[in-house]
Design an enzyme around this catalytic site. Structure first.
Site, mmCIF file in Angstrom:
data_model
loop_
_atom_site.group_PDB
_atom_site.id
_atom_site.type_symbol
_atom_site.label_atom_id
_atom_site.label_comp_id
_atom_site.label_asym_id
_atom_site.label_seq_id
_atom_site.Cartn_x
_atom_site.Cartn_y
_atom_site.Cartn_z
ATOM 1 N N VAL A 195 1.165 -3.613 3.794
ATOM 2 C CA VAL A 195 1.144 -4.904 4.486
ATOM 3 C C VAL A 195 2.395 -5.746 4.222
ATOM 4 O O VAL A 195 2.536 -6.825 4.791
ATOM 5 C CB VAL A 195 -0.136 -5.736 4.181
ATOM 6 C CG1 VAL A 195 -1.377 -5.076 4.741
ATOM 7 C CG2 VAL A 195 -0.264 -6.023 2.699
ATOM 8 N N LYS B 166 0.286 3.345 -2.914
ATOM 9 C CA LYS B 166 -0.894 4.224 -3.009
ATOM 10 C C LYS B 166 -0.501 5.705 -2.906
ATOM 11 O O LYS B 166 -1.127 6.563 -3.512
ATOM 12 C CB LYS B 166 -1.916 3.873 -1.916
ATOM 13 C CG LYS B 166 -2.570 2.484 -2.092
ATOM 14 C CD LYS B 166 -3.480 2.150 -0.928
ATOM 15 C CE LYS B 166 -4.391 0.958 -1.120
ATOM 16 N NZ LYS B 166 -3.785 -0.357 -1.078
ATOM 17 N N TYR C 200 -3.332 -2.487 -10.441
ATOM 18 C CA TYR C 200 -3.288 -2.275 -8.985
ATOM 19 C C TYR C 200 -2.378 -3.320 -8.321
ATOM 20 O O TYR C 200 -1.523 -2.987 -7.487
ATOM 21 C CB TYR C 200 -4.715 -2.346 -8.418
ATOM 22 C CG TYR C 200 -4.784 -2.350 -6.919
ATOM 23 C CD1 TYR C 200 -4.766 -1.168 -6.198
ATOM 24 C CD2 TYR C 200 -4.848 -3.557 -6.212
ATOM 25 C CE1 TYR C 200 -4.814 -1.177 -4.814
ATOM 26 C CE2 TYR C 200 -4.900 -3.578 -4.833
ATOM 27 C CZ TYR C 200 -4.883 -2.393 -4.128
ATOM 28 O OH TYR C 200 -4.918 -2.405 -2.758
ATOM 29 N N TYR D 21 -4.049 3.377 7.791
ATOM 30 C CA TYR D 21 -5.314 2.648 7.935
ATOM 31 C C TYR D 21 -6.158 3.212 9.081
ATOM 32 O O TYR D 21 -6.083 4.382 9.400
ATOM 33 C CB TYR D 21 -5.068 1.138 8.123
ATOM 34 C CG TYR D 21 -4.020 0.560 7.232
ATOM 35 C CD1 TYR D 21 -4.073 0.759 5.856
ATOM 36 C CD2 TYR D 21 -2.977 -0.187 7.744
ATOM 37 C CE1 TYR D 21 -3.114 0.218 5.020
ATOM 38 C CE2 TYR D 21 -2.020 -0.742 6.916
ATOM 39 C CZ TYR D 21 -2.089 -0.529 5.559
ATOM 40 O OH TYR D 21 -1.142 -1.059 4.758
ATOM 41 N N SER E 108 0.799 -1.241 0.000
ATOM 42 C CA SER E 108 0.000 0.000 0.000
ATOM 43 C C SER E 108 0.825 1.282 0.000
ATOM 44 O O SER E 108 0.260 2.362 -0.185
ATOM 45 C CB SER E 108 -0.943 0.036 1.198
ATOM 46 O OG SER E 108 -2.093 -0.690 0.897
HETATM 47 N N1 GLN Z 1 -2.180 -5.271 -2.055
HETATM 48 C C1 GLN Z 1 -2.810 -5.144 -0.791
HETATM 49 C C2 GLN Z 1 -4.333 -5.261 -0.921
HETATM 50 O O1 GLN Z 1 -4.897 -4.757 -1.832
HETATM 51 C C3 GLN Z 1 -2.417 -3.836 -0.212
HETATM 52 C C4 GLN Z 1 -3.022 -3.620 1.118
HETATM 53 C C5 GLN Z 1 -2.132 -2.921 2.070
HETATM 54 O O2 GLN Z 1 -0.894 -2.863 1.976
HETATM 55 N N2 GLN Z 1 -2.782 -2.413 3.066
HETATM 56 O O3 GLN Z 1 -4.990 -5.845 -0.111
#
Ligand code: GLN
Length: 304
Positions: free
Chosen positions: A258, A66, A188, A240, A63
């Site tokens: 994650v 992002k 993604y 988060y 993430s």
């Molecule tokens: N690729 C992970 C997902 O879409 C990314 C989530 C994350 O790092 N919080 O669930």
């Protein structure tokens, strides 16, 4: 400021907790990563680099992508981007679906999965190949040319992406997804599977701490006011549903993934990245969060 003695101190103090927590396993490939690894890097705009532990080991940025996907989309879309994605903390897990129906397919912010899927949709409309566009962007921001994504990790996530697919289809039903859901999910998952190390990520975040200017190329990535705004979003939404607690404990704008990485900035000074794969229940790195907390406590530096 010489951060090396501080990083050495954090590294020594963190050893007993390494491996506490759980490595993400819902993406099968991520479950194979050793839990007790730890790396940390601080890079200032002059390029002075301070490291501890496995700071040169590449990991799945997940993430954290992002943040950079948002920056790239914002470069192209400007403020019209905010008509398709909000700027409020969600207070829900990063992969939650519940708010989307009540809020008519407009995700709360760009750092939860639904928001990042909308951002990826924008990139898919703007670039022939959205995944390569982000990889190229990361190469420029880090000044490192061999950054890429791990195909096995991308395929592993893609084959288990029912939940993200559900979100994307749902948003499409509200008219907030212009490209084919399958194409957006492919891009993604590849963004999430980009692999970088702590030094490369700390360097990549420096433009945000440096008024929007990439210190390695001198290029303006985004204007200073936008850099300030994206940093504010990191503080309120970047970790988060634990963003409040993270601001309380650490006090720096940050974005986690994650894969166990957390990238943070000290505005006007430096980019920081920590990595340790074992996660807290919120999905943030356990040792990484503690290391950042120690960093701001020992240095007395945060945005507050
Ligand atoms: N690729 C992970 C997902 O879409 C990314 C989530 C994350 O790092 N919080 O669930």
């Amino acid at each position: 400021m010489n951060y090396q003695p501080i990083l050495d101190r954090i590294h020594a103090a963190i050893k007993p907790v390494l491996g506490e927590g759980k490595v993400a396993s819902y993406i099968p490939e991520l479950a194979n990563v050793r839990a007790d690894q730890f790396g940390m890097a601080v890079v200032d705009f002059a390029g002075n680099t301070y490291v501890a532990g496995d700071a040169q080991t590449r990991f799945s940025i997940q993430s954290i992508s992002k943040l950079f996907a948002l920056t790239l989309a914002f470069q192209r879309e400007g403020d019209s981007l905010w008509s398709r994605v909000g700027r409020e903390p969600s207070g829900n897990p990063f992969n939650s679906l519940v708010q989307l129906e009540r809020e008519h397919g407009i995700p709360r912010n760009p750092f939860i999965n639904a928001g990042a899927l909308v951002i990826t949709d924008m990139l898919a409309s703007r670039f022939v190949n959205a995944e390569n566009a982000l990889v190229d962007f990361m190469r420029k921001l880090s000044a490192v040319n061999d950054i890429g994504y791990n195909r096995k990790v991308a395929a592993s996530e893609r084959s288990t992406s029912s939940r993200n697919a559900a979100m994307a289809h749902f948003m499409k039903s509200f008219g907030n997804m212009n490209n084919k859901v399958g194409d957006v999910l492919d891009a993604y998952c590849r963004h999430c599977a980009i692999e970088m190390n702590c030094v490369e990520l700390a360097k990549s975040a420096c433009f945000l701490a440096n008024g929007g200017v990439n210190p390695w190329s001198g290029e303006t990535v985004i204007d200073a006011s936008s850099a300030k705004r994206l940093s504010a979003l990191m503080l309120t939404c970047g970790t988060y549903d634990a963003a409040g607690d993270f601001a309380f404990r650490v006090g720096l704008p940050a974005k986690s993934g994650v894969g166990g990485g957390i990238v943070a900035i000290l505005p006007g000074e430096c980019g920081i990245c920590v990595w340790s794969p074992a996660l807290e229940p919120s999905g943030n790195s356990h040792a990484g969060s503690l290391a950042l907390e120690m960093f701001t406590s020992i240095t007395g530096r945060s945005i507050f």
